[in-house]
Design an enzyme around this catalytic site. Structure first.
Site, PDB file in Angstrom:
ATOM      1  N   GLY A 248       0.959  -1.197  -0.148  1.00 25.62           N
ATOM      2  CA  GLY A 248       0.058   0.109   0.086  1.00 25.62           C
ATOM      3  C   GLY A 248       0.860   1.227   0.102  1.00 25.62           C
TER       4      GLY A 248
ATOM      5  NE  ARG B 182      -7.614   6.108  17.012  1.00 29.37           N
ATOM      6  CZ  ARG B 182      -8.206   5.533  15.934  1.00 29.37           C
ATOM      7  NH1 ARG B 182      -8.909   4.499  16.005  1.00 29.37           N
ATOM      8  NH2 ARG B 182      -8.074   6.225  14.754  1.00 29.37           N
TER       9      ARG B 182
ATOM     10  CG  HIS C  14      -8.246  -2.374  14.341  1.00 27.16           C
ATOM     11  ND1 HIS C  14      -8.095  -1.127  15.408  1.00 27.16           N
ATOM     12  CD2 HIS C  14      -8.511  -2.132  13.439  1.00 27.16           C
ATOM     13  CE1 HIS C  14      -8.156  -0.217  14.388  1.00 27.16           C
ATOM     14  NE2 HIS C  14      -8.384  -0.488  13.235  1.00 27.16           N
TER      15      HIS C  14
ATOM     16  NE  ARG D  12     -19.149  -3.207   3.959  1.00 33.86           N
ATOM     17  CZ  ARG D  12     -19.394  -4.289   5.102  1.00 33.86           C
ATOM     18  NH1 ARG D  12     -18.796  -4.349   6.034  1.00 33.86           N
ATOM     19  NH2 ARG D  12     -20.299  -4.855   5.082  1.00 33.86           N
TER      20      ARG D  12
ATOM     21  CG  ASP E 129      -7.451   0.462  18.200  1.00 30.42           C
ATOM     22  OD1 ASP E 129      -8.507   1.125  17.792  1.00 30.42           O
ATOM     23  OD2 ASP E 129      -7.015  -0.586  17.909  1.00 30.42           O
TER      24      ASP E 129
HETATM   25  P1  NAI Z   1      -5.154   4.022   1.200  1.00 31.38           P
HETATM   26  O1  NAI Z   1      -6.712   3.618   0.403  1.00 31.38           O
HETATM   27  O2  NAI Z   1      -4.861   5.498   1.177  1.00 31.38           O
HETATM   28  O3  NAI Z   1      -4.122   3.263   0.621  1.00 31.38           O
HETATM   29  C1  NAI Z   1      -4.112   1.647   0.620  1.00 31.38           C
HETATM   30  C2  NAI Z   1      -3.094   1.429  -0.772  1.00 31.38           C
HETATM   31  O4  NAI Z   1      -3.087   0.087  -0.671  1.00 31.38           O
HETATM   32  C3  NAI Z   1      -3.645   2.020  -1.953  1.00 31.38           C
HETATM   33  O5  NAI Z   1      -2.763   2.594  -2.518  1.00 31.38           O
HETATM   34  C4  NAI Z   1      -3.968   0.464  -2.710  1.00 31.38           C
HETATM   35  O6  NAI Z   1      -3.804   0.739  -3.990  1.00 31.38           O
HETATM   36  C5  NAI Z   1      -2.896  -0.295  -2.088  1.00 31.38           C
HETATM   37  N1  NAI Z   1      -3.329  -1.638  -2.101  1.00 31.38           N
HETATM   38  C6  NAI Z   1      -4.333  -2.361  -2.168  1.00 31.38           C
HETATM   39  N2  NAI Z   1      -4.390  -3.793  -2.302  1.00 31.38           N
HETATM   40  C7  NAI Z   1      -2.909  -3.918  -2.331  1.00 31.38           C
HETATM   41  C8  NAI Z   1      -2.303  -4.940  -2.595  1.00 31.38           C
HETATM   42  N3  NAI Z   1      -2.919  -6.440  -2.668  1.00 31.38           N
HETATM   43  N4  NAI Z   1      -0.778  -5.061  -2.667  1.00 31.38           N
HETATM   44  C9  NAI Z   1      -0.276  -3.831  -2.624  1.00 31.38           C
HETATM   45  N5  NAI Z   1      -0.810  -2.719  -2.382  1.00 31.38           N
HETATM   46  C10 NAI Z   1      -2.439  -2.725  -2.355  1.00 31.38           C
HETATM   47  O7  NAI Z   1      -5.520   3.450   2.624  1.00 31.38           O
HETATM   48  P2  NAI Z   1      -4.978   3.927   3.784  1.00 31.38           P
HETATM   49  O8  NAI Z   1      -5.585   4.943   4.552  1.00 31.38           O
HETATM   50  O9  NAI Z   1      -3.331   4.026   3.740  1.00 31.38           O
HETATM   51  O10 NAI Z   1      -5.405   2.810   4.873  1.00 31.38           O
HETATM   52  C11 NAI Z   1      -4.839   1.422   4.558  1.00 31.38           C
HETATM   53  C12 NAI Z   1      -5.493   0.357   5.547  1.00 31.38           C
HETATM   54  O11 NAI Z   1      -5.145   0.444   6.829  1.00 31.38           O
HETATM   55  C13 NAI Z   1      -7.145   0.231   5.301  1.00 31.38           C
HETATM   56  O12 NAI Z   1      -7.569  -0.912   4.968  1.00 31.38           O
HETATM   57  C14 NAI Z   1      -7.486   0.907   6.593  1.00 31.38           C
HETATM   58  O13 NAI Z   1      -8.913   0.450   7.083  1.00 31.38           O
HETATM   59  C15 NAI Z   1      -6.617   0.380   7.563  1.00 31.38           C
HETATM   60  N6  NAI Z   1      -6.267   1.045   8.860  1.00 31.38           N
HETATM   61  C16 NAI Z   1      -5.943   0.148   9.904  1.00 31.38           C
HETATM   62  C17 NAI Z   1      -5.986   0.844  11.237  1.00 31.38           C
HETATM   63  C18 NAI Z   1      -5.655   0.139  12.236  1.00 31.38           C
HETATM   64  O14 NAI Z   1      -5.604   0.526  13.704  1.00 31.38           O
HETATM   65  N7  NAI Z   1      -5.247  -1.374  12.196  1.00 31.38           N
HETATM   66  C19 NAI Z   1      -6.050   2.253  11.295  1.00 31.38           C
HETATM   67  C20 NAI Z   1      -6.274   3.106   9.898  1.00 31.38           C
HETATM   68  C21 NAI Z   1      -6.422   2.528   9.065  1.00 31.38           C
END
Ligand code: NAI
Length: 331
Positions: free
Chosen positions: A11, A162, A187, A92, A159
């Site tokens: 990502g 936070r 989470h 989603r 979390d």
């Molecule tokens: P984003 O949508 O800005 O970036 C995600 C990136 O992952 C995109 O560039 C996408 O092209 C890439 N991607 C998707 N499938 C992929 C694959 N198979 N291989 C490589 N790259 C891939 O999203 P953001 O804001 O960076 O968030 C990423 C994830 O983190 C989301 O699933 C979000 O829900 C999760 N998240 C988890 C948290 C936690 O506390 N565990 C906290 C905040 C977000």
């Protein structure tokens, strides 16, 4: 100087990675004594954008950053990785059923688990950030039979942080004086942020809180719903704070937790606290010498037990759904 560490991040063109990669390159994750080699993964459609991020990383002229490699192939991207931070996931989208979401991510994390199994370094440590993080980590672990299961973890450090922030705000104590916060379970909004063992300056935190309703009516729901509150306020999901928590998670796993304190990590259960063995659930853990240990024998009251049971029940449901979809086998 330590030997260079190879860090793979998926990502790489996303929001969280934009807050994460520059700080990894600056030494904030592994220390100012440890050079890093970055291996960045994206889906083909986002490789162009990732090239832009790599140009900016070059322009940081970071003394610790030895190399940057880009790939859209997990079998290439994870090669030699000592640390793998799996941020990319399928979000989603409107009209998507929960089973579609699990299936889309099941495909991604099955392949990434297999690729890590085949090509990462023998000492690889995996952190899954992409949601549903616990279950995605479970799928990756299930598809990497040669990697010790305990190397697969998911992020509940945001979390945890936070919860520290809310307690600091409520009591006026600096975050640095707060210790022994625990996040239990998934989470997700069912997680249980637990202050029963927390201390401020070494003394029970709960002694500093005179209204008992604050815990159940304010603290717990605020931590559980914080992600949603940030989306509403910012118009985008938490990214910099998530990146910061990912750094904290890996930093403490590799370099150890502070004496007398612990952190929260979602890790494969060893059966502690009634959580089924192998389920990736958040626990308070201590870290030393590159390994973590679930904090043993904490007394839990009925309230804590029922909260943990509820969030673990959700994890069991998610696990069974991905087993039914064929992404993992029953242990
Ligand atoms: P984003 O949508 O800005 O970036 C995600 C990136 O992952 C995109 O560039 C996408 O092209 C890439 N991607 C998707 N499938 C992929 C694959 N198979 N291989 C490589 N790259 C891939 O999203 P953001 O804001 O960076 O968030 C990423 C994830 O983190 C989301 O699933 C979000 O829900 C999760 N998240 C988890 C948290 C936690 O506390 N565990 C906290 C905040 C977000």
């Amino acid at each position: 100087r330590n030997a260079p560490v190879t860090v793979a991040v998926t990502g790489g063109a996303g929001q969280i990675a934009y807050g994460l990669l520059f700080r990894i390159a600056s030494g904030a994750m592994l220390g100012a004594d440890t050079p890093v080699r970055l291996r960045l993964l994206e889906i083909p459609a986002a490789v162009g954008s990732l090239e832009g991020v790599a140009m900016e990383l070059e322009d940081g002229a970071f003394p610790l950053l030895e190399s940057i490699d880009i790939s859209d192939d997990p079998w290439v991207g994870f090669a030699g990785a000592n640390i793998a931070v799996l941020v990319g996931a399928r979000p989603r989208t409107a009209g998507m059923e929960r089973s579609d979401l699990l299936a889309a991510n099941g495909t991604i994390f099955t392949e990434q688990g297999a690729a890590i199994n085949a090509s990462a370094a023998d000492d690889v440590k995996v952190l899954v950030v992409g949601n549903p993080a616990n279950t995605n980590a479970f799928i990756a672990m299930s598809n990497a039979p040669d990697v010790p299961a305990e190397r697969f973890t998911a992020m509940t450090r945001l979390d945890h942080n936070r919860a520290i922030a809310q307690l600091a705000k409520k009591t006026g104590a600096p975050a640095a004086d707060i210790a022994r916060i625990a996040i239990w379970g998934n989470h997700s909004a069912t997680q249980f942020p637990d202050l029963a063992h927390a201390t401020i300056d070494g003394r029970p935190a709960l002694d500093r809180i005179d209204d008992p309703a604050w815990l159940t009516d304010d603290f717990i729901p605020t931590v559980q719903q914080r992600g949603t509150a940030i989306i509403q306020a910012r118009g985008a999901s938490s990214a910099a704070s998530a990146a910061s928590a990912a750094l904290d998670h890996i930093h403490d796993w590799v370099r150890g937790t502070a004496e007398g304190d612990w952190v929260s990590m979602a890790v494969p259960s060893d059966g502690s606290y009634g959580v089924p063995e192998g389920l990736i659930s958040s626990f308070p853990v201590t870290c030393a010498n590159g390994t973590y240990t679930i904090v043993p024998d904490l007394p839990l009251d009925d309230f804590a037990r029922s909260r943990i049971e509820a969030t673990v029940a959700e994890l069991i449901q998610e696990r069974d759904a991905v087993i039914d979809l064929g992404f993992a086998k029953r242990a």
